[in-house]
Design a protein around this motif. Structure first.
Motif, PDB file in Angstrom:
ATOM      1  N   VAL A   1      -9.030  -1.364   1.581  1.00 41.65           N
ATOM      2  CA  VAL A   1      -8.987  -2.036   0.281  1.00 41.65           C
ATOM      3  C   VAL A   1      -9.454  -1.081  -0.810  1.00 41.65           C
ATOM      4  CG1 VAL A   1      -9.857  -3.963  -1.099  1.00 41.65           C
ATOM      5  CG2 VAL A   1      -9.331  -4.298   1.324  1.00 41.65           C
ATOM      6  N   HIS A   2      -8.636  -0.960  -1.856  1.00 37.60           N
ATOM      7  CA  HIS A   2      -8.925  -0.103  -2.995  1.00 37.60           C
ATOM      8  C   HIS A   2      -9.418  -0.986  -4.140  1.00 37.60           C
ATOM      9  CE1 HIS A   2      -6.245   3.184  -1.241  1.00 37.60           C
ATOM     10  NE2 HIS A   2      -5.979   2.109  -0.503  1.00 37.60           N
TER      11      HIS A   2
ATOM     12  N   ILE B   1      -7.084  -4.193  -3.835  1.00 35.03           N
ATOM     13  CA  ILE B   1      -5.714  -4.050  -3.320  1.00 35.03           C
ATOM     14  C   ILE B   1      -5.796  -3.531  -1.896  1.00 35.03           C
ATOM     15  CG2 ILE B   1      -3.461  -2.979  -3.686  1.00 35.03           C
ATOM     16  CD1 ILE B   1      -4.618  -2.337  -6.611  1.00 35.03           C
ATOM     17  N   ALA B   2      -5.313  -4.310  -0.948  1.00 33.04           N
ATOM     18  CA  ALA B   2      -5.291  -3.892   0.454  1.00 33.04           C
ATOM     19  C   ALA B   2      -3.993  -3.149   0.735  1.00 33.04           C
ATOM     20  CB  ALA B   2      -5.411  -5.105   1.376  1.00 33.04           C
ATOM     21  N   ASP B   3      -4.098  -1.933   1.261  1.00 28.70           N
ATOM     22  CA  ASP B   3      -2.888  -1.177   1.588  1.00 28.70           C
ATOM     23  C   ASP B   3      -2.356  -1.591   2.957  1.00 28.70           C
ATOM     24  OD1 ASP B   3      -4.345   0.197   3.566  1.00 28.70           O
ATOM     25  OD2 ASP B   3      -4.808   1.876   2.241  1.00 28.70           O
ATOM     26  N   SER B   4      -1.321  -0.924   3.415  1.00 30.37           N
ATOM     27  CA  SER B   4      -0.652  -1.335   4.648  1.00 30.37           C
ATOM     28  C   SER B   4      -1.507  -1.107   5.890  1.00 30.37           C
ATOM     29  CB  SER B   4       0.674  -0.581   4.805  1.00 30.37           C
ATOM     30  OG  SER B   4       0.437   0.811   4.953  1.00 30.37           O
ATOM     31  N   ARG B   5      -2.568  -0.312   5.777  1.00 29.75           N
ATOM     32  CA  ARG B   5      -3.442  -0.031   6.915  1.00 29.75           C
ATOM     33  C   ARG B   5      -4.698  -0.891   6.913  1.00 29.75           C
ATOM     34  NH1 ARG B   5      -4.043   5.993   5.216  1.00 29.75           N
ATOM     35  NH2 ARG B   5      -4.125   4.797   3.272  1.00 29.75           N
ATOM     36  N   GLY B   6      -4.848  -1.732   5.886  1.00 32.75           N
ATOM     37  CA  GLY B   6      -6.010  -2.613   5.824  1.00 32.75           C
ATOM     38  C   GLY B   6      -7.179  -2.057   5.043  1.00 32.75           C
TER      39      GLY B   6
END
Length: 207
Positions: A104-105, A97-102
């Motif tokens: 990835v989790h 899952i890529a968050d809004s800052r790039g």
């Protein structure tokens, strides 16, 4: 790792070439005219397009299915080892899952990991841009769900795919089975990636 389409004005056919293009070898497949190898930028064309000094020639970059830069606000996938350029359908994949800052989790043998690199050249499966609180949701999800620690990881029964699907359920996106998610988002896009890079390698081999 782009493919470009080359057009000679007035001729019925076009050609494809893998970048970087050897402009000295461009010849129209219809009339056999050679292109002028001097290429100039055009402010009237998008950055993916260029025109030759001879205005009868144009070159347009085809859309590449993978994201070369850091993906943001999305579900992304990449080969566990290597690059999509050499990917085969039986190869293992890693999803995150890529968050809004790039960043990835993802979930793997060490538990949940956050990576700011290593996910360039990944494939976006689902856009999550409509979730304005995506980063906060990810934080709450990871803090509240204790099932994603490294001791509970299993390649076969509890892995990165489960992490993503559980998060989608958490934010109310939809309750997917692995099969349903793959059918809706993964299969066709992977086929497109394989076709693109198979063609890229073929064109590159033809110089």
């Amino acid at each position: 790792m782009y493919i470009s389409a080359i057009f000679h004005s007035g001729c019925p056919t076009s050609s494809l070439a893998a970048e970087p293009i050897n402009f000295d070898k461009i010849v129209c497949s219809s009339c056999q005219q050679k292109a002028n190898p001097t290429v100039v930028s055009s402010r009237t064309l998008p950055s993916s397009s260029r025109i030759f000094q001879n205005s009868n020639w144009t070159i347009n970059r085809l859309p590449c299915p993978i994201v070369e830069d850091h993906p943001t606000s999305s579900i992304v996938i990449k080969p566990s080892n290597g690059h999509f350029r050499s990917y085969k359908f039986e190869d293992d994949l890693h999803i995150g899952i890529a968050d809004s800052r790039g960043a990835v989790h993802s979930f793997w043998t060490q538990g949940v990991e956050i990576q700011n690199t290593m996910w360039q050249n990944s494939l976006i499966l689902v856009s999550l841009n409509s979730y304005s609180d995506l980063d906060e949701s990810l934080k709450v999800f990871k803090e509240s769900d204790t099932r994603f620690c490294k001791t509970k990881y299993s390649d076969d029964t509890w892995n990165c795919f489960d992490f993503v699907l559980e998060f989608l359920r958490f934010i109310g996106f939809r309750d997917y089975s692995k099969m349903d998610f793959s059918r809706e988002f993964t299969t066709k896009k992977l086929q497109g990636v394989v076709k693109y890079f198979t063609l890229f390698e073929k064109l590159k081999g033809q110089n």
